[in-house]
Design a protein around this motif. Structure first.
Motif, mmCIF file in Angstrom:
data_model
loop_
_atom_site.group_PDB
_atom_site.id
_atom_site.type_symbol
_atom_site.label_atom_id
_atom_site.label_comp_id
_atom_site.label_asym_id
_atom_site.label_seq_id
_atom_site.Cartn_x
_atom_site.Cartn_y
_atom_site.Cartn_z
ATOM 1 N N GLU A 147 -7.197 11.370 2.798
ATOM 2 C CA GLU A 147 -6.088 10.428 2.472
ATOM 3 C C GLU A 147 -6.425 9.322 1.483
ATOM 4 O OE1 GLU A 147 -4.868 7.930 5.878
ATOM 5 O OE2 GLU A 147 -3.159 7.103 4.771
ATOM 6 N N LEU A 148 -5.712 9.050 0.426
ATOM 7 C CA LEU A 148 -5.791 8.190 -0.575
ATOM 8 C C LEU A 148 -4.827 7.213 -0.618
ATOM 9 C CD1 LEU A 148 -6.414 10.476 -3.654
ATOM 10 C CD2 LEU A 148 -8.314 9.258 -2.361
ATOM 11 N N ILE A 149 -5.483 5.816 -0.522
ATOM 12 C CA ILE A 149 -4.371 4.573 -0.476
ATOM 13 C C ILE A 149 -4.406 4.010 -1.565
ATOM 14 C CG2 ILE A 149 -3.800 2.740 0.920
ATOM 15 C CD1 ILE A 149 -5.340 3.914 3.271
ATOM 16 N N ASP A 150 -3.242 3.562 -2.240
ATOM 17 C CA ASP A 150 -3.166 2.847 -3.406
ATOM 18 C C ASP A 150 -2.897 1.342 -2.985
ATOM 19 O OD1 ASP A 150 -3.098 1.877 -6.156
ATOM 20 O OD2 ASP A 150 -1.060 2.749 -6.330
ATOM 21 N N THR A 151 -3.481 0.486 -3.489
ATOM 22 C CA THR A 151 -3.299 -0.870 -3.017
ATOM 23 C C THR A 151 -2.620 -1.898 -4.032
ATOM 24 O OG1 THR A 151 -5.476 -1.509 -3.266
ATOM 25 C CG2 THR A 151 -5.119 -0.600 -1.357
ATOM 26 N N CYS B 248 0.955 -1.268 -0.030
ATOM 27 C CA CYS B 248 0.024 -0.171 0.026
ATOM 28 C C CYS B 248 0.722 1.211 0.045
ATOM 29 C CB CYS B 248 -0.769 0.029 1.340
ATOM 30 S SG CYS B 248 -2.132 -1.223 1.194
ATOM 31 N N ALA B 249 0.381 2.410 -0.611
ATOM 32 C CA ALA B 249 0.981 3.419 -0.346
ATOM 33 C C ALA B 249 -0.068 4.322 -0.087
ATOM 34 C CB ALA B 249 1.729 3.918 -1.905
ATOM 35 N N SER B 250 0.412 5.489 0.879
ATOM 36 C CA SER B 250 -0.479 6.301 1.292
ATOM 37 C C SER B 250 -0.307 7.950 0.491
ATOM 38 C CB SER B 250 -0.262 6.602 2.649
ATOM 39 O OG SER B 250 -0.810 7.682 3.298
ATOM 40 N N TYR B 251 -1.139 8.506 0.229
ATOM 41 C CA TYR B 251 -1.116 9.892 -0.389
ATOM 42 C C TYR B 251 -2.120 10.787 0.191
ATOM 43 C CZ TYR B 251 1.260 7.317 -4.022
ATOM 44 O OH TYR B 251 1.797 6.346 -4.767
ATOM 45 N N LYS B 252 -1.392 11.880 1.166
ATOM 46 C CA LYS B 252 -2.236 12.556 2.059
ATOM 47 C C LYS B 252 -2.506 13.884 1.387
ATOM 48 C CE LYS B 252 -1.852 10.283 6.414
ATOM 49 N NZ LYS B 252 -0.826 10.129 7.610
ATOM 50 N N LEU B 253 -3.548 14.445 1.345
ATOM 51 C CA LEU B 253 -3.761 15.804 0.770
ATOM 52 C C LEU B 253 -3.508 16.827 2.046
ATOM 53 C CD1 LEU B 253 -4.728 17.818 -1.494
ATOM 54 C CD2 LEU B 253 -6.933 17.559 -0.594
#
Lengths: 439, 465
Positions: free
Chosen positions: B55-59, B41-46
């Motif tokens: 927060e968006l999480i790529d899985t 997973c990779a987390s992207y926080k606005l």
């Protein structure tokens, strides 16, 4: 109230803005609320530069150079004025010093230059570029819209006016020196049939601004007229010495005073410009917008490791040696005419297909636009366990169905992905053939 | 209060990372045609004002949907413990590494963004994944991504998804325009009503930010004009060489400087719209990426001959009017009329050619040596060509999704071969001409007013793009 800029700071701002636009976004700008544009930009300047920085030094050097230039102008003007006055006041005793020459050159010349300046402001403005070409720092000329340009123009204007002041001071000092150290005798001459009264009126008019004092009287004017044919015998000595205060007052009022006023005017505009620079150029406006924009963006957490660039080995396009069963996913077989498909496969690939469950080989029809996942590999492993190590497996890689016995051919990219994935099974009897257009 | 969190989930290679890349305007996210490249997973926080607001999480993609569903069928515990139960059960199974990763963010109130490529047929494996996600009980939004133009399978997808998802939205990651992203914010607000106000605030911030970017872009256009308008190339004349070739070299250097100004402006546009490098596909083979000084470019872009004649007449007429004023009005506007006529005819007959001249003035550190000077170039057409090229470039850049990794031209719905300024009104062109007139000299007294009008006009045009 905003703090005043110095010329060096404003110049540095121009240079930094031209050179360092990428730095702007990297700047961790403190809160911008309540700050004036000027304060905001000054803060940016302080954060992006430092005293030892090349651009800071360049700006300071430019300002220092201009200061030396100003000093040079002042010194040259002082000596020019002094020299001109000394030359005009040269008196050897054989002829009187003509006040018309002194007034005409040292006062009239200056008044004329001021008049020309006043009436040709527009023309001069259009040619200012040429002057700036020589006088402004080269780096500044490379900026398309330098904020410091107006300040620099007023600075140069003031410097030239200071030169004018020095010129007049030179004239006055030289005049005083000659008056004190020599026995000067002034007179006036004209070829015209001029009445001394008319000259007296002219002198009174010229001296009117300082109340008519320090001017020679009508008698002294009449007595100091030079008539060459008559020689100096009838000229009154006291009258010839009465002119110098008037001449100095003329230089002071018509030469020095306008220069002092223009210097004040220039200095006022120079300082006003530094107190509130417009910062109206698109580059400055862009910078202000960037600094005032609330930071909005994504912060990234950990990311997936980069994919390996090592190409995975492929698997062979196996040619079966015996008849094979066909294995088609149920959801796909619903859309197909299996008999027609078997016929097409036999025709295309020369593979004999059989419905006999005893056959040991299997042809798997797989839509390979679907990526191979862990379950796919597990499926093949499980079939290998079921059918034994001697069974031939052939994957018929197809695209989406386009008829009861036809498919779109798979893409090369999908084929490469499947070949690589299936090779992980290390199964020597597993092959793959792509669906081809009807031959 | 926890910030709204959404995880993009789906089958491998359906475009999850592309969706994240488009949403977060991050072109550095690994997007690979090879499935299974996202392994964790990779987390992207606005962040807004240094504070995380979303927060968006790529899985990774599903690897064992059939097995997971079977396991879920057999689950006898509480439904709320389903995910935790799965994670514990398969904690040490390497085959389920991707599945563990993708299901691990699904706790609390995480929203699910299920990404599917709706341009391909729906299969059983998709239904299994949908069912797994339904059983999590979390709010679910299906994002229909389209990897190709195929739309025949869309009804099947919608039908299957509508049974298991709260919302379905189309989201083409490769055309992830700003409007599409804003629509997604609305969808998220609908999906998770408890965050509605918060998401509305984020949406407003995004809108404000976008508008500020456009404003910044308009200032970059003005800077480009300013640099070009005032640019002068100067070099020292080599007395030992013939003059003519030196003039030609100087002219070419001048042209190269102008090309450099345009390149710099484009880099600025890319920075403003969060592209770290110039997207190679933009304007590929298009008129606005061809050689700036090519005849073809000047024929297609910029003003028409008639418009140029008017432009010339306006400028010359203004000079004539100045003479009339100087004469105290006794010339009854004769000079103005003559100026209009001369300027108009002059511009109609031909555009000014770029010239080089000898300049005896000392400068450039070469005191006493003759200089070759090229520019400033008097032809307004150069500025209009640059303007058109900038606007056409921006038109594509603003719609260029950060998920695009290809170099193919992107022209859908964009008429990129037309000059934009040609179609503007006379009043609008007049605004630009006034700007030119007042900006030739840096100290012009009315340049601030004309700048204001220029910026307002370009801003309005950019907002319409």
């Amino acid at each position: 109230m905003s703090q005043r800029w110095s010329l060096a700071e404003l110049t540095e701002f121009d240079l930094r803005l031209r050179d360092a636009d990428r730095n702007v976004i990297a700047l961790d700008t403190p809160s911008t609320t309540g700050k004036t544009r000027s304060d905001l930009l000054r803060q940016w300047l302080r954060l992006t530069g430092n005293p030892d920085d090349k651009l800071t030094q360049l700006s300071k050097t430019a300002v220092r150079t201009e200061a030396w230039f100003r000093l040079g102008i002042c010194l040259i003007s002082l000596f020019l004025g002094g020299g001109a006055a000394s030359a005009l006041l040269h008196y050897g005793g054989e002829r009187l010093i003509n006040v018309s020459a002194y007034l005409g050159v040292l006062v009239g010349g200056q008044l004329l230059s001021l008049l020309v300046l006043a009436f040709s402001v527009g023309w001069l403005r259009s040619r200012l570029g040429v002057l700036e070409e020589i006088l402004l720092p080269k780096l500044l000329r490379d900026c398309s819209s330098p904020e410091s340009l107006t300040a620099w123009r007023w600075r140069l204007f003031t410097s030239f006016q200071l030169g004018g002041i020095s010129l007049n001071l030179g004239i006055l000092l030289a005049t005083i020196w000659r008056v004190v150290t020599s026995d000067l005798a002034f007179g006036w001459a004209t070829t015209l049939n001029a009445d001394p009264e008319a000259i007296s009126t002219l002198i009174q008019t010229l001296s009117a601004p300082w109340g008519g004092t320090f001017a020679p009287t009508s008698e002294q004017i009449a007595a100091s007229r030079i008539v060459f044919i008559e020689g100096f015998s009838n000229v009154d000595t006291a009258s010839t010495a009465a002119w110098w205060p008037f001449l100095m007052m003329c230089v002071g009022f018509y030469g020095l005073l306008p220069r002092v006023l223009l210097t004040g005017f220039g200095a006022f505009h120079f300082h006003r410009n530094l107190s509130s620079p417009s910062f109206s150029s698109p580059e400055a406006e862009q910078l202000i917008q960037r600094l005032r924009r609330p930071p909005l963006g994504y912060q990234y957490g950990k990311e997936s490791p980069k994919p390996s660039s090592n190409p995975a080995p492929g698997i062979p396009a196996l040619q079966p040696t015996q008849p094979m069963r066909v294995d088609i996913p149920a959801e796909l077989s619903e859309q197909l005419d299996l008999d027609a498909l078997s016929e097409a496969i036999e025709k295309k690939y020369g593979i004999t297909l059989s419905k006999d469950l005893e056959e040991t080989g299997t042809l798997f029809v797989i839509e390979i636009w679907q990526p191979p996942i862990a379950e796919t590999l597990r499926f093949f492993r499980s079939r290998r366990e079921q059918e034994g190590s001697g069974a031939e497996f052939l994957v018929l890689a197809v695209g989406t169905p386009r008829g009861p016995a036809d498919f779109h051919p798979p893409s090369e990219q999908d084929l490469a992905i499947w070949r690589a994935k299936l090779s992980e099974l290390k199964d020597p009897l597993l092959g793959l053939v792509p669906w081809e257009e009807t031959r | 209060m926890s910030i709204p969190t959404y995880a993009t989930i789906g089958h491998p290679n359906e475009g999850k990372s592309s969706v994240i890349s488009a949403l977060t305007e991050n072109e550095t996210i690994q997007i690979s045609p090879t499935p299974g490249q996202t392994t964790s997973c990779a987390s992207y926080k606005l962040t807004l004002d240094q504070e995380a607001v979303l927060e968006l999480i790529d899985t990774p993609g599903f690897q064992n949907p059939s097995s997971i569903l079977s396991w879920m069928d057999d689950w006898e515990g509480e439904e709320s413990d389903l995910i935790q139960g799965f994670l514990s059960e398969f904690a040490s199974d390497p085959d389920f590494h991707h599945d563990r990763e993708l299901l691990s963010p699904l706790h609390g109130k995480t929203g699910i963004l299920y990404v599917v490529d709706a341009s391909r047929p729906l299969r059983e494996v998709d239904r299994q994944e949908m069912e797994i996600l339904r059983r999590t009980g979390l709010p679910r939004l299906a994002l229909l991504n389209f990897k190709t133009d195929q739309r025949a399978y869309l009804p099947n997808w919608k039908e299957a998804l509508s049974r298991r998802f709260n919302l379905i939205r189309e989201f083409d990651a490769h055309e992830g325009s700003f409007a599409t992203r804003l629509n997604l914010m609305d969808a998220l607000a609908e999906l998770t009503p408890e965050h509605k106000d918060h998401l509305q605030t984020i949406k407003s911030s995004l809108e404000r930010d976008w508008d500020q970017r456009i404003q910044e872009a308009s200032l970059v256009v003005e800077t480009l004009w300013l640099r070009t308008l005032r640019h002068r190339y100067q070099t020292t004349l080599d007395a030992a060489r013939p003059e003519e070739p030196q003039f030609e070299e100087a002219k070419e250097s001048y042209r190269e400087d102008i090309r450099g100004f345009e390149r710099k402006a484009r880099k600025e546009f890319c920075r403003i719209f969060q592209h770290s490098s110039l997207p190679q596909g933009i304007g590929k083979d298009s008129i606005f990426t061809q050689e700036l000084f090519a005849d073809k470019v000047w024929k297609v872009l910029g003003l028409s001959r008639g418009q140029l004649a008017t432009a010339g007449a306006v400028t010359a007429g203004a000079m004539g009017a100045g003479l009339d004023v100087a004469a105290g009005g006794i010339t009854f506007g004769v000079f103005t009329a003559a100026g209009l006529l001369a300027g108009g005819i002059g511009s109609w007959i031909g555009t000014p050619k770029l010239g080089a001249k000898k300049y005896p003035f000392p400068g450039g550190g070469s005191l006493g040596k003759e200089q070759i000077v090229v520019g400033p170039f008097a032809d307004p057409q150069l500025l209009f060509v640059l303007l058109d090229r900038s606007l056409l470039y921006l038109q594509q850049l603003m719609k260029w999704s950060h998920a695009r990794r290809d170099v193919e031209p992107f022209l859908k719905g964009l008429e990129e071969r037309t000059s934009l300024s040609k179609t503007w009104s006379d009043q609008e062109r007049k605004t630009l001409l006034k700007w030119i007139k007042t900006h030739k000299d840096p100290g012009h007294s009315t340049s601030q007013e004309t700048s204001k009008a220029f910026r307002a006009l370009i801003l309005a045009k950019l907002r319409k793009l």
